[in-house]
Write an enzyme that holds these catalytic residues in place. Structure first.
Site: not given
Length: 365
Positions: A262, A266, A275
């Site tokens: 990805r 998100h 993160y």
């Protein structure tokens, strides 16, 4: 001329990961999977990849400007979606999550109808029966049960068709997904489970979901699993075609793990810099699904600069048209929210509509 005639020297792909096109645009062989495409078919796949990315980028921009409530980007996952989407026949049924914009493109769903959902002006906007593409599912993993039920219906109708259902790596931890594996296995349902493993379930990395490769979970449920290079549109097409054909011919389900990444957030409410490290993102940029097809076309002289320029121009026009039509979408009336919740009239919905109408009447005009 087919691709087989123009490949030149072959390379062997790693046995665990089905790969037919390297990040450098070199064709490789796999002992169990292959795809024989004409130059025109490869150019068509490239066009799909570019246009779907343009739709996605335009939607992200619209959200940032306050025109969409949220958007789930597919950036980096185009090959997994286009490859699997183009493997479907007209009779097959697809069950998406909320990120399968590329599969929607393959099923001829108008992209502006996707934007309508995220703009909050409709409940989905397209007819699943018309496109054999179900409505987006926000609840993680629940669409796998819907898909298995539909596949069992196909089975009982003795129809020559299959079902494919999409979900992410994080969804494999959901009970619904594991229950769907059990039902599909014991009833030998004609279904393909297509997991887009993009490495991150929101902010949770893959190692928080599993101790083994995801595709190997299938063996515990009694059906085959395969891991494919999710950034390789050729491999995704070949693997999905074979799995769908197995489903249609009574060989039961298959789990495909499309190993991809990805590239964006998100959703547009997420900040991935909190993160994951930048070096990880940079490493995956070198595996870009569009650039490897472009390199292949160039190396084999299957397309010239004029072709690439024309695709880019078409993508620009598509983005402008999508923006114009999105901004022109009419706002719904407040009571419209009660329409199309159920196919038939429903007493509770009628009661709730009347209550809400009375509430609205309480405001000064």
């Amino acid at each position: 001329m087919t691709l087989d005639a123009s490949r030149g020297a072959h390379q062997e792909a790693p046995p665990e990961l089905v790969q037919l096109l390297t990040p450098e645009g070199e064709r490789v062989e796999h002992p169990d999977y292959d795809v024989d495409l004409t130059p025109e078919e490869v150019r068509s796949l490239y066009r799909d990849l570019v246009l779907v990315r343009r739709i996605d980028l335009e939607a992200v921009a619209l959200q940032r400007q306050g025109e969409l409530g949220i958007w789930a980007s597919l950036l980096g996952q185009e090959a997994a979606q286009i490859g699997s989407g183009r493997a479907l026949t007209d009779s097959d049924m697809a069950f998406p999550t909320y990120r399968e914009h590329g599969v929607a493109w393959c099923r001829d769903v108008d992209p502006v109808k996707l934007l309508g959902l995220f703009r909050g002006v409709n409940h989905g906007g397209w007819d699943p029966q018309e496109h054999n593409f179900h409505l987006y599912t926000i609840v993680i993993g629940s669409q796998t049960l819907h898909a298995v039920g539909y596949a069992m219906g196909i089975q009982r109708d003795d129809a020559s068709a299959a079902t494919i259902v999409y979900f992410g790596d994080g969804a494999t931890s959901q009970g619904d997904v594991n229950e769907s594996f059990i039902w599909a296995s014991v009833f030998n349902a004609p279904i393909v489970f297509f997991c887009q493993n993009n490495q991150w379930a929101i902010s949770e990395p893959l190692e928080k979901q599993t101790r083994i490769p995801l595709y190997r979970r299938a063996s515990g449920f009694g059906f085959p699993g395969v891991r494919v290079d999710g950034n390789d549109v050729f491999a995704c097409l070949a693997v999905t075609r074979k799995a769908l054909e197995a489903a249609r011919t009574g060989q039961g389900p298959t789990l495909i793990e499309a190993f991809t990444y990805r590239m964006g957030a998100h959703t547009t409410t997420d900040d991935p810099t909190r993160y994951r490290v930048a070096s990880e993102l940079e490493a995956w940029k070198l595996k870009d699904p569009i650039e490897r097809v472009k390199a292949y076309l160039f190396k084999n002289e299957l397309a010239d600069q004029e072709f690439f320029d024309s695709v880019d121009e078409e993508a620009g026009q598509l983005g402008a048209d999508l923006r114009r039509r999105c901004l022109a979408l009419p706002d719904p009336q407040p009571l419209d929210i009660f329409d199309h919740v159920y196919r038939e009239p429903h007493a509770l919905i009628d009661q709730e509509r009347a209550q809400f109408a009375a509430y609205l009447e309480g405001f000064e005009k």
